[in-house]
Scaffold this motif. Sequence first.
Motif, PDB file in Angstrom:
ATOM      1  N   ASP A   1      -6.482 -10.823  33.857  1.00 45.36           N
ATOM      2  CA  ASP A   1      -7.551 -10.918  32.863  1.00 45.36           C
ATOM      3  C   ASP A   1      -8.145 -12.329  32.858  1.00 45.36           C
ATOM      4  O   ASP A   1      -9.370 -12.504  32.854  1.00 45.36           O
ATOM      5  N   PHE A   2      -7.294 -13.344  32.906  1.00 46.97           N
ATOM      6  CA  PHE A   2      -7.753 -14.741  32.912  1.00 46.97           C
ATOM      7  C   PHE A   2      -8.589 -15.016  34.163  1.00 46.97           C
ATOM      8  O   PHE A   2      -9.669 -15.616  34.086  1.00 46.97           O
ATOM      9  N   ILE A   3      -8.100 -14.554  35.314  1.00 51.39           N
ATOM     10  CA  ILE A   3      -8.813 -14.765  36.571  1.00 51.39           C
ATOM     11  C   ILE A   3     -10.189 -14.099  36.529  1.00 51.39           C
ATOM     12  O   ILE A   3     -11.204 -14.692  36.925  1.00 51.39           O
ATOM     13  N   ALA A   4     -10.239 -12.873  35.986  1.00 54.41           N
ATOM     14  CA  ALA A   4     -11.520 -12.164  35.881  1.00 54.41           C
ATOM     15  C   ALA A   4     -12.491 -12.925  34.989  1.00 54.41           C
ATOM     16  O   ALA A   4     -13.697 -12.998  35.282  1.00 54.41           O
ATOM     17  N   LYS A   5     -11.982 -13.537  33.928  1.00 55.83           N
ATOM     18  CA  LYS A   5     -12.851 -14.271  33.000  1.00 55.83           C
ATOM     19  C   LYS A   5     -13.369 -15.563  33.626  1.00 55.83           C
ATOM     20  O   LYS A   5     -14.534 -15.928  33.438  1.00 55.83           O
ATOM     21  N   VAL A   6     -12.501 -16.270  34.369  1.00 57.99           N
ATOM     22  CA  VAL A   6     -12.959 -17.491  35.041  1.00 57.99           C
ATOM     23  C   VAL A   6     -14.009 -17.127  36.093  1.00 57.99           C
ATOM     24  O   VAL A   6     -15.027 -17.813  36.245  1.00 57.99           O
ATOM     25  N   LYS A   7     -13.767 -16.038  36.795  1.00 54.55           N
ATOM     26  CA  LYS A   7     -14.722 -15.589  37.822  1.00 54.55           C
ATOM     27  C   LYS A   7     -16.068 -15.248  37.185  1.00 54.55           C
ATOM     28  O   LYS A   7     -17.115 -15.653  37.680  1.00 54.55           O
ATOM     29  N   LYS A   8     -16.011 -14.523  36.080  1.00 56.32           N
ATOM     30  CA  LYS A   8     -17.236 -14.150  35.370  1.00 56.32           C
ATOM     31  C   LYS A   8     -17.969 -15.408  34.896  1.00 56.32           C
ATOM     32  O   LYS A   8     -19.189 -15.528  35.068  1.00 56.32           O
ATOM     33  N   ALA A   9     -17.209 -16.354  34.342  1.00 59.99           N
ATOM     34  CA  ALA A   9     -17.808 -17.596  33.848  1.00 59.99           C
ATOM     35  C   ALA A   9     -18.490 -18.360  34.979  1.00 59.99           C
ATOM     36  O   ALA A   9     -19.553 -18.951  34.793  1.00 59.99           O
ATOM     37  N   SER A  10     -17.891 -18.323  36.188  1.00 63.08           N
ATOM     38  CA  SER A  10     -18.460 -19.093  37.290  1.00 63.08           C
ATOM     39  C   SER A  10     -19.793 -18.515  37.763  1.00 63.08           C
ATOM     40  O   SER A  10     -20.545 -19.174  38.468  1.00 63.08           O
ATOM     41  N   GLN A  11     -20.077 -17.282  37.368  1.00 61.87           N
ATOM     42  CA  GLN A  11     -21.332 -16.658  37.808  1.00 61.87           C
ATOM     43  C   GLN A  11     -22.430 -16.709  36.754  1.00 61.87           C
ATOM     44  O   GLN A  11     -23.538 -16.238  36.971  1.00 61.87           O
ATOM     45  N   ILE A  12     -22.102 -17.265  35.596  1.00 66.24           N
ATOM     46  CA  ILE A  12     -23.081 -17.337  34.514  1.00 66.24           C
ATOM     47  C   ILE A  12     -23.640 -18.757  34.461  1.00 66.24           C
ATOM     48  O   ILE A  12     -22.912 -19.719  34.664  1.00 66.24           O
ATOM     49  N   LYS A  13     -24.951 -18.878  34.193  1.00 65.41           N
ATOM     50  CA  LYS A  13     -25.560 -20.201  34.099  1.00 65.41           C
ATOM     51  C   LYS A  13     -25.512 -20.669  32.645  1.00 65.41           C
ATOM     52  O   LYS A  13     -25.721 -19.876  31.738  1.00 65.41           O
ATOM     53  N   GLY A  14     -25.215 -21.929  32.453  1.00 61.58           N
ATOM     54  CA  GLY A  14     -25.106 -22.456  31.101  1.00 61.58           C
ATOM     55  C   GLY A  14     -23.671 -22.845  30.801  1.00 61.58           C
ATOM     56  O   GLY A  14     -22.824 -22.869  31.692  1.00 61.58           O
TER      57      GLY A  14
END
Lengths: 297, 97
Positions: A190-203
């Motif tokens: 879950d943590f890895i998925a969230k970091v990955k998601k965060a890395s693809q969002i701008k801001g």
Amino acid sequence: MANKVAESISREEFFYGHKACAGCGGSLAVRAALKVLGPNAVSVLPAGCMSAVGFNFPQLCFSNNSIISTFAGTASMLTGVEAGLRARGFKDFTAVGFAGDGGTADIGIQALSGAIDRNDNIIYICYDNEAYMNTGIQKSGLTPFGAKTTTTPAGSNIHGNLHNKKNMFEIAAAHDIPYAATASIGNIPDFIAKVKKASQIKGTKYIHVIAPCPTGWGVAPDQTVEIAKEVVESGLWYLAEYENGTFKLNYKPKEFSSVEAYLKKQGRFKHLTDDDIQIITASRDKKWEYINRTFEL
Amino acid sequence: MRPYVREKKDFTFDEVPENTSFEAGYLTTVNSGWRSIRPVISTNKCVGCEQCYLYCPDGVISIAEGKAVIDYDFCKGCGICAKICRIGAIEMEAERK
């Protein structure tokens, strides 16, 4: 047998040979996040455990570019790193900060608030071990009610910390941040998925990960991951995301596990009476009433 | 690749950094002395599910030919891998018997 989560992250180690205590939750969070972000991550670490254990010249344990910031300036240094690299023409990089709970909720909160306000393209990860562990377990703004620390000792009249844990996740979300999330090192996928998601969002992205500290919490080193699972199962922590103005709950325990069992496993809560546990259980129920009312499932 | 232990231990005066920056991933000491118990993987039980690799705080576990392998130079013997292994392929043994 292939593990999809392990396949999705780098096989390299970017945080290796560090001097963290055996079974350290914070070092697991930093290691996992850097394996998601890869060699082009530039990490910023304020004073705290992870900078103390990672940079002992000549033992330098980060193999990506890393820098120690001032205690209060994690987010402002991230702003500078991001702006500087962008100005020099770099495109493929991630500016990521790893601050502890004290460096986030107490000392670094105004710099973080400013960075979110400017919406700088950074990831800010708070590894929350619920006290100033690096300096010897002093109470921080994220220390939960009843916990024994050196500045909130447990006596016959006062049973440890009198204050509740600050709600840093919702404070970050209240800035209308592009992405905020909570996680636990007890659930690494879950943590890895969230970091990955965060890395693809701008801001600006804010991830708050609960990272038990065997030394400060008074648990055995091999219990770190178990206790990080149990804090979620007992409802004292929750896995959620904030995006596009809405809160989303990622995981809802079917039935909460015993709060008492969770607390009594830890040295810092050994002194709690039945009344104290009742107060903690009641505040958990109140919190979940709020979560059920306002969070999407 | 992981940061690795450099052979050279002493710096000459010219090599001491003048400012506060230095080569990333530069290791000079190991952590094996911290350990009183060590994880031992039974290779015929291990199925290579990589749970221990994901949860190791020190990142000392890697997978080679479908089996977990431990870098004992940097393992601190915390025992998280033995707890996380569902099939009981990792056991903790005393360093000194």
